[in-house]
Design a protein around this motif. Structure first.
Motif: not given
Length: 487
Positions: A131, A143, A146-147, A150-151, A179, A182, A185-186
């Motif tokens: 991250e 960021i 993506r977040s 996922s959320r 989590a 994330n 994906t990173n």
């Protein structure tokens, strides 16, 4: 400045998703699961993140700073990212062994192999977390998107799969899976952008520099992730469940504030590296003013609306949390200001050891108070210990900054008094709203609808706060697409 505004905008959207999605999930979870199930999940989740902090070896903060410094040199960037990933894999492997011992010792508090499975899976994937790479490059658009995805997927899964109190392990599985998405994906995006290598790496050279930030991560993790573990040792799963929902509600708001200064941290490091002292002082002063403007009314409002807020959000089995919320009402101010002093000033200036000393003192006080007060006062004692611990950390950070940077302005008395005076108007408003309305939801919404405009009208037209005026004129100018005079 344009990039900074975009980053703040994307981070604002990210923070909003951190606030809105829990506001949707917390009421549902508190009504489907009982305090015991939530307490068991909170215990293993806190334990997992304690070991995540150990495994990260200070790489997150150190990596953000170093990425910001070498981001324009692709060769140095590729070498740095490769070395930090290797270092993180090594420390994660060692940490997993220690985690196994911890689970064995604390098994009587866990007693569910399914929870351990999800926890270990998360720890394994976290070995490749990077991250810090995207924060250092200020890729806040990526960021945020993506977040949010996922959320959102996690929220949908929550409503579909969690249907009964016995589904607490599924709830934890959804948390860890979101989590993991994330993290993976990173990793995929890092490999796409950089041709990483395992040849001629000198990862050991980062040990000395990351060591201090490593201890900072460990000590900071005591109050962030170890609270549920300490309370679980001293009390029951039910008490942990009530406390965890209280602190979760507060952390939703606190993260909204602290995330703003995560955006400013790489910018501060860049200004220091480029020796732009005037711009740096201006950024720091406006940060202080912004902290006071947003956290003081938040503190007053949370204290006044604690009871209807808990009734509106949580199930009847969690109504005792209202007193906890009142105790924790100071957390937005203490946490955000302390975070700013230690990270954006001390750590950005390379004074990590001073931050570490302050955190050690605050953590020792916190642990002693937590073990003592939670034994006698249970969840309320844990809340008191949290507030006093954060106050010590803030006080130490303030003292160190004043000692080593005496010319730096880190407090604005005028803004503090203006924000406090405007916030005190909430008292008659909330009192009248409670007298007229009976529904907790309507009380909270009506109070917010009245108090927020009153606060900013007072700041803008009566107090004539300079930063509020600047933000207001900037917003109007952006809407009209005209230049702003910042003088």
């Amino acid at each position: 400045m344009a990039n900074l505004k975009k980053n703040l905008f994307y981070n604002f959207l990210l923070s909003c998703s951190q606030v809105l999605m829990p506001l949707i999930s917390i009421p549902y979870i508190s009504r489907v699961l009982n305090p015991e199930g939530i307490g068991r999940v909170s215990f293993i989740d806190s334990l997992s993140y304690c070991f995540v902090a150990i495994a990260e070896f200070g790489i997150v903060t150190y990596g953000i700073r170093e990425i910001a410094r070498v981001k324009d040199d692709k060769d140095k960037l590729r070498k740095l990212v490769s070395e930090l990933l290797v270092l993180h894999c090594i420390t994660s492997g060692i940490t997993l062994i220690l985690y196994g011992f911890a689970v064995f010792i604390l098994w009587q508090k866990i007693q569910d192999i399914r929870l351990v499975f999800f926890s270990v899976t998360f720890l394994l994937i976290n070995s490749f977390a990077c991250e810090w790479y995207f924060w250092g490059l200020e890729k806040f658009r990526y960021i945020t998107i993506r977040s949010f995805i996922s959320r959102l997927l996690g929220l949908i899964a929550l409503f579909i799969l969690v249907k009964a109190p016995s589904d607490y392990y599924i709830y934890y599985g959804i948390i860890t899976t979101a989590a993991i998405i994330n993290l993976l994906t990173n990793l995929v995006n890092v490999f796409r952008e950089l041709p990483l290598t395992l040849q001629d790496l000198q990862w050991k050279r980062h040990l000395k520099h990351a060591l201090t930030t490593y201890f900072i991560s460990m000590v900071a993790g005591i109050m962030v992730w170890l609270d549920n573990v300490l309370l679980g040792i001293m009390s029951t799963a039910v008490v942990v469940g009530i406390y965890s929902m209280s602190i979760k509600m507060m952390k939703v708001g606190v993260s909204l504030f602290t995330d703003i200064f995560l955006v400013l941290y790489p910018r501060t490091a860049t200004l220091l590296y480029q020796e732009k002292d005037k711009e740096l002082q201006e950024t720091i002063l406006r940060s202080v003013q912004l902290i006071l403007i947003i956290t003081i009314p938040a503190t007053v409002g949370i204290f006044l609306l604690a009871e209807p807020l808990v009734k509106a959000v949580l199930a009847n089995s969690f109504l005792k949390a209202s007193v906890n919320i009142q105790i924790l009402a100071l957390l937005p101010l203490l946490k955000t200001y302390g975070f700013f002093l230690n990270k954006q000033i001390l750590m950005a200036h390379g004074k990590e050891k001073l931050t570490l000393y302050g955190l050690i003192i605050g953590s020792i006080v916190y642990i002693l108070l937590m073990l003592t007060l939670s034994y006698y006062l249970h969840d309320r004692g844990a809340c008191i210990a949290m507030i006093l611990g954060e106050f010590i950390v803030l006080s130490m950070g303030y003292w160190y900054v004043k000692k080593y940077f005496p010319g730096m302005k880190i407090f604005d008395k005028v803004t503090f008094l203006q924000s406090l005076a405007a916030s005190l108007l909430f008292i008659p408003v909330v009192w009248l709203v409670k007298m007229v309305l009976s529904s907790p939801v309507l009380i909270v919404l009506s109070a917010l609808a009245i108090c927020v405009p009153i606060y900013f009208i007072m700041q803008l037209w009566v107090m004539k706060n300079k930063l509020v005026k600047y933000l207001y004129t900037t917003a109007i100018a952006n809407l009209k697409k005209t230049p702003v005079n910042t003088q």
